[in-house]
Design an enzyme around this catalytic site. Structure first.
Site, PDB file in Angstrom:
ATOM      1  N   GLU A 218     -70.324 -63.945  21.612  1.00  0.00           N
ATOM      2  CA  GLU A 218     -69.893 -63.944  20.469  1.00  0.00           C
ATOM      3  C   GLU A 218     -68.278 -62.435  19.908  1.00  0.00           C
ATOM      4  O   GLU A 218     -67.742 -62.144  19.323  1.00  0.00           O
ATOM      5  CB  GLU A 218     -70.757 -64.188  18.899  1.00  0.00           C
ATOM      6  CG  GLU A 218     -71.385 -62.213  18.466  1.00  0.00           C
ATOM      7  CD  GLU A 218     -72.237 -61.907  19.132  1.00  0.00           C
ATOM      8  OE1 GLU A 218     -72.769 -62.026  19.752  1.00  0.00           O
ATOM      9  OE2 GLU A 218     -73.075 -60.977  18.312  1.00  0.00           O
TER      10      GLU A 218
ATOM     11  N   HIS B 224     -73.419 -59.757  24.417  1.00  0.00           N
ATOM     12  CA  HIS B 224     -73.461 -61.087  23.171  1.00  0.00           C
ATOM     13  C   HIS B 224     -71.886 -61.743  23.301  1.00  0.00           C
ATOM     14  O   HIS B 224     -71.002 -60.971  23.870  1.00  0.00           O
ATOM     15  CB  HIS B 224     -73.431 -60.011  22.221  1.00  0.00           C
ATOM     16  CG  HIS B 224     -74.274 -59.158  22.040  1.00  0.00           C
ATOM     17  ND1 HIS B 224     -74.394 -59.339  20.226  1.00  0.00           N
ATOM     18  CD2 HIS B 224     -74.846 -57.984  21.730  1.00  0.00           C
ATOM     19  CE1 HIS B 224     -75.646 -58.651  20.097  1.00  0.00           C
ATOM     20  NE2 HIS B 224     -75.725 -58.094  21.285  1.00  0.00           N
TER      21      HIS B 224
ATOM     22  N   CYS C  26     -79.359 -61.563  22.095  1.00  0.00           N
ATOM     23  CA  CYS C  26     -79.632 -60.532  21.516  1.00  0.00           C
ATOM     24  C   CYS C  26     -81.586 -60.576  21.372  1.00  0.00           C
ATOM     25  O   CYS C  26     -82.430 -61.047  21.596  1.00  0.00           O
ATOM     26  CB  CYS C  26     -78.899 -58.999  21.271  1.00  0.00           C
ATOM     27  SG  CYS C  26     -79.490 -57.684  21.692  1.00  0.00           S
TER      28      CYS C  26
END
Lengths: 80, 232
Positions: free
Chosen positions: B205, B203, B86
């Site tokens: 994560e 994302h 990002c």
């Protein structure tokens, strides 16, 4: 000395924010507005620099930092 | 192996990333402060999501002047593995480690939602545990994710198989509907020519624990770990 640097999108880049502003203006009846392009303005106050050096360094600053040359162009002038 | 998560003022996915690498993958992980000049012998550097320097000027534009960027650039030139997520992707673009730039999303809205991406290239350190064509359900959260490159650059990216992820429908078709932010060619993730630096808008994560709605993003970290451990 004070200079003004204007950053705007290159003609080939679509500017959705400018388009939205144009649509808003049309809504208000200003239908003679053909296009709107949005940009950024920087005013820099300079001190202790010769005019030659300024002519050299301002485009450098605009190119390296203030604008992303892939999508943006710049223009500048002395305002004070 | 050891991961390093870079912290800029305004990074806000640094702790999520740290948590996933340390607690989900059980790997040694350390934070790397942007003002230091030390990569602490990490094998993989992650530039996390967030709003480095408040997105002032342009997303990622100021972070590239941070002191640690010098070491990160040298690390990249030596073949070190770098993942930009990002805002981290935006920093990599501003730095010029990956070609192109992000424009504002086509609908001028901040997009925060689960989307689908299709893996286009599985011959990379970031996707080697996956299969090309595999679809991941993974969240995005960005304002400036509308990828743009000059037509010449785009030709090069395609020719060199640098496009790693594209926004797709859940069934894997690459449609205009799936292209939520308006990116050229539905591009969601790209790597450099040397294939050691990847930038991605989604994302992973935030999609590494089933409890949080999806664990599809794990495959990216698994690939990196597998790649680095196989190299040792």
């Amino acid at each position: 000395m004070k200079i003004r640097i204007l950053i705007s999108f290159k003609e080939s880049i679509l500017d959705p924010q400018g388009q939205t502003v144009k649509n808003a203006l049309h809504t208000l009846g200003y239908d003679f507005i053909k296009d709107v392009r949005q940009g950024k303005v920087f005013e820099l106050e300079l001190d202790g620099i010769s005019e030659d050096r300024m002519n050299e360094v301002v485009p450098e600053i605009a190119h390296k930092v203030l604008a992303n040359p892939i999508i943006e162009k710049f223009d500048w002038k002395i305002i004070k | 192996m050891k991961f390093g998560v870079v912290v800029f003022p305004g990074s806000n996915c640094d702790y999520d990333t740290f948590h996933v690498l340390r607690d989900v993958f059980d790997k040694e992980t350390t934070f790397l402060w942007h003002k230091d000049h030390d990569l602490k012998n990490c094998d993989c550097i992650v530039l996390p999501g967030g709003f480095s320097y408040g997105d002032y000027l342009r997303s990622g534009a100021i972070a590239r002047f941070s002191p640690l960027i010098q070491e990160i650039t040298e690390f990249a030139q030596k073949g070190g593995i770098i993942l930009g997520i990002c805002n981290g992707f935006q920093v990599l673009l501003e730095l010029g480690l990956i070609p192109g730039v992000m424009l504002r999303n086509k609908n001028l809205k901040f997009l925060c939602q689960h989307i689908h991406i299709r893996i286009e290239n599985d011959q990379t350190p970031f996707t080697r545990s996956s299969k090309a064509g595999q679809i991941l359900k993974i969240p995005i959260a960005h304002f400036d994710g509308n990828y743009y490159a000059t037509p010449e650059t785009l030709v090069e990216l395609k020719k060199n198989d640098q496009i790693v992820f594209r926004y797709s429908d859940p069934d894997g078709s690459i449609s205009e509907m799936a292209n939520v932010n308006g990116s050229m060619e539905n591009i969601a993730g790209l790597m450099n020519l040397d294939r050691n630096v990847l930038g991605m808008m989604p994302h992973p994560e935030r999609a590494s624990e089933a409890l949080l709605g999806s664990a599809d993003g794990k495959i990216i970290f698994e690939s990196i770990i597998d790649y680095i451990e196989s190299r040792k």
